[in-house]
Design a protein around this motif. Structure first.
Motif, PDB file in Angstrom:
ATOM      1  N   MET A  10       0.845  -1.199   0.000  1.00 25.48           N
ATOM      2  CA  MET A  10       0.000   0.000   0.000  1.00 25.48           C
ATOM      3  C   MET A  10       0.879   1.247   0.000  1.00 25.48           C
ATOM      4  SD  MET A  10      -3.122  -0.920   2.571  1.00 25.48           S
ATOM      5  CE  MET A  10      -2.197  -1.752   3.840  1.00 25.48           C
ATOM      6  N   THR A  11       0.362   2.308  -0.572  1.00 25.85           N
ATOM      7  CA  THR A  11       1.044   3.592  -0.550  1.00 25.85           C
ATOM      8  C   THR A  11       0.490   4.408   0.605  1.00 25.85           C
ATOM      9  OG1 THR A  11       1.341   3.536  -2.944  1.00 25.85           O
ATOM     10  CG2 THR A  11       1.526   5.686  -1.864  1.00 25.85           C
ATOM     11  N   TRP A  12       1.316   4.674   1.595  1.00 25.43           N
ATOM     12  CA  TRP A  12       0.896   5.432   2.774  1.00 25.43           C
ATOM     13  C   TRP A  12       1.130   6.921   2.536  1.00 25.43           C
ATOM     14  CZ3 TRP A  12      -1.817   3.382   6.633  1.00 25.43           C
ATOM     15  CH2 TRP A  12      -1.842   1.993   6.744  1.00 25.43           C
ATOM     16  N   LEU A  13       0.139   7.718   2.855  1.00 30.05           N
ATOM     17  CA  LEU A  13       0.201   9.170   2.702  1.00 30.05           C
ATOM     18  C   LEU A  13       0.123   9.807   4.078  1.00 30.05           C
ATOM     19  CD1 LEU A  13      -2.453   9.314  -0.147  1.00 30.05           C
ATOM     20  CD2 LEU A  13       0.029   9.343  -0.413  1.00 30.05           C
ATOM     21  N   LYS A  14       1.022  10.761   4.334  1.00 32.87           N
ATOM     22  CA  LYS A  14       1.049  11.428   5.634  1.00 32.87           C
ATOM     23  C   LYS A  14       0.139  12.654   5.617  1.00 32.87           C
ATOM     24  CE  LYS A  14       4.949  11.669   7.717  1.00 32.87           C
ATOM     25  NZ  LYS A  14       6.285  12.019   8.202  1.00 32.87           N
ATOM     26  N   SER A  15      -0.550  12.884   6.716  1.00 36.20           N
ATOM     27  CA  SER A  15      -1.408  14.048   6.847  1.00 36.20           C
ATOM     28  C   SER A  15      -0.592  15.326   6.694  1.00 36.20           C
ATOM     29  CB  SER A  15      -2.084  14.036   8.223  1.00 36.20           C
ATOM     30  OG  SER A  15      -2.688  15.288   8.487  1.00 36.20           O
ATOM     31  N   SER A  16      -1.174  16.330   6.061  1.00 36.70           N
ATOM     32  CA  SER A  16      -0.491  17.622   5.939  1.00 36.70           C
ATOM     33  C   SER A  16      -0.374  18.310   7.297  1.00 36.70           C
ATOM     34  CB  SER A  16      -1.234  18.520   4.952  1.00 36.70           C
ATOM     35  OG  SER A  16      -2.550  18.764   5.419  1.00 36.70           O
ATOM     36  N   TYR A  17      -1.121  17.836   8.298  1.00 38.37           N
ATOM     37  CA  TYR A  17      -1.038  18.384   9.645  1.00 38.37           C
ATOM     38  C   TYR A  17       0.084  17.744  10.453  1.00 38.37           C
ATOM     39  CZ  TYR A  17      -5.383  20.836   8.838  1.00 38.37           C
ATOM     40  OH  TYR A  17      -6.335  21.679   8.340  1.00 38.37           O
ATOM     41  N   SER A  18       0.692  16.684   9.950  1.00 40.61           N
ATOM     42  CA  SER A  18       1.810  16.049  10.642  1.00 40.61           C
ATOM     43  C   SER A  18       3.024  16.959  10.516  1.00 40.61           C
ATOM     44  CB  SER A  18       2.122  14.690  10.031  1.00 40.61           C
ATOM     45  OG  SER A  18       1.057  13.804  10.242  1.00 40.61           O
ATOM     46  N   VAL A  19       3.708  17.117  11.622  1.00 41.47           N
ATOM     47  CA  VAL A  19       4.865  18.015  11.649  1.00 41.47           C
ATOM     48  C   VAL A  19       6.076  17.270  12.194  1.00 41.47           C
ATOM     49  CG1 VAL A  19       3.503  20.127  11.842  1.00 41.47           C
ATOM     50  CG2 VAL A  19       4.133  18.892  13.898  1.00 41.47           C
ATOM     51  N   GLY A  20       7.186  17.968  12.297  1.00 39.46           N
ATOM     52  CA  GLY A  20       8.440  17.379  12.706  1.00 39.46           C
ATOM     53  C   GLY A  20       8.493  16.817  14.107  1.00 39.46           C
ATOM     54  N   GLU A  21       7.522  17.081  14.945  1.00 42.23           N
ATOM     55  CA  GLU A  21       7.545  16.587  16.315  1.00 42.23           C
ATOM     56  C   GLU A  21       7.015  15.159  16.430  1.00 42.23           C
ATOM     57  OE1 GLU A  21       5.836  19.877  16.017  1.00 42.23           O
ATOM     58  OE2 GLU A  21       7.847  20.691  16.100  1.00 42.23           O
ATOM     59  N   GLY A  22       6.815  14.472  15.330  1.00 43.02           N
ATOM     60  CA  GLY A  22       6.403  13.076  15.382  1.00 43.02           C
ATOM     61  C   GLY A  22       4.908  12.840  15.388  1.00 43.02           C
ATOM     62  N   GLU A  23       4.110  13.849  15.125  1.00 41.97           N
ATOM     63  CA  GLU A  23       2.654  13.685  15.082  1.00 41.97           C
ATOM     64  C   GLU A  23       2.279  13.191  13.692  1.00 41.97           C
ATOM     65  OE1 GLU A  23       2.023  17.678  15.906  1.00 41.97           O
ATOM     66  OE2 GLU A  23       2.223  17.462  18.051  1.00 41.97           O
ATOM     67  N   CYS A  24       2.277  11.878  13.511  1.00 48.73           N
ATOM     68  CA  CYS A  24       2.106  11.325  12.168  1.00 48.73           C
ATOM     69  C   CYS A  24       0.858  10.470  12.048  1.00 48.73           C
ATOM     70  CB  CYS A  24       3.321  10.490  11.787  1.00 48.73           C
ATOM     71  SG  CYS A  24       4.843  11.451  11.744  1.00 48.73           S
ATOM     72  N   LEU A  25      -0.085  10.978  11.339  1.00 48.84           N
ATOM     73  CA  LEU A  25      -1.259  10.204  10.961  1.00 48.84           C
ATOM     74  C   LEU A  25      -1.102   9.926   9.478  1.00 48.84           C
ATOM     75  CD1 LEU A  25      -4.056   9.048  11.635  1.00 48.84           C
ATOM     76  CD2 LEU A  25      -4.996  11.231  10.901  1.00 48.84           C
ATOM     77  N   GLU A  26      -1.211   8.646   9.119  1.00 48.20           N
ATOM     78  CA  GLU A  26      -1.056   8.260   7.726  1.00 48.20           C
ATOM     79  C   GLU A  26      -2.271   7.457   7.276  1.00 48.20           C
ATOM     80  OE1 GLU A  26       3.727   7.851   7.277  1.00 48.20           O
ATOM     81  OE2 GLU A  26       2.650   6.085   8.002  1.00 48.20           O
ATOM     82  N   MET A  27      -2.548   7.522   5.973  1.00 43.40           N
ATOM     83  CA  MET A  27      -3.642   6.743   5.416  1.00 43.40           C
ATOM     84  C   MET A  27      -3.189   6.131   4.105  1.00 43.40           C
ATOM     85  SD  MET A  27      -5.047   8.557   2.614  1.00 43.40           S
ATOM     86  CE  MET A  27      -6.768   8.277   2.537  1.00 43.40           C
ATOM     87  N   ALA A  28      -3.765   4.963   3.827  1.00 46.25           N
ATOM     88  CA  ALA A  28      -3.480   4.262   2.569  1.00 46.25           C
ATOM     89  C   ALA A  28      -4.822   3.870   1.953  1.00 46.25           C
ATOM     90  CB  ALA A  28      -2.621   3.035   2.823  1.00 46.25           C
ATOM     91  N   PRO A  29      -5.216   4.561   0.896  1.00 44.54           N
ATOM     92  CA  PRO A  29      -6.491   4.226   0.266  1.00 44.54           C
ATOM     93  C   PRO A  29      -6.355   3.026  -0.669  1.00 44.54           C
ATOM     94  CG  PRO A  29      -5.498   6.101  -0.838  1.00 44.54           C
ATOM     95  CD  PRO A  29      -4.591   5.744   0.309  1.00 44.54           C
TER      96      PRO A  29
END
Length: 65
Positions: free
Chosen positions: A5-24
């Motif tokens: 799957m291709t995982w895409l990171k939220s544009s709201y994720s920043v360098g402090e490790g707040e990573c929400l990703e989605m794979a459609p």
């Protein structure tokens, strides 16, 4: 759990490790919190549910204005 799957990171994720990703995929949207365990469990929802989530109006969290 990439499974090709291709995982895409939220544009709201920043360098402090707040990573929400989605794979459609055609039948399922896979969502994961990758900041601590990118190979951990995922939330799986239908494309219809994902669309409803994205189109819902934002509401402040309780206790916040």
């Amino acid at each position: 759990m990439s499974n090709g799957m291709t995982w895409l990171k939220s544009s709201y994720s920043v360098g402090e490790g707040e990573c929400l990703e989605m794979a459609p995929t055609p039948t399922t949207i896979h969502i994961r919190d990758s900041k601590l365990n990118p190979t951990g469990p995922t939330l799986q929802i239908s494309p219809t549910t994902w669309t409803a989530f994205l189109s819902a109006p934002a509401r402040p969290a309780p206790g916040r204005a």
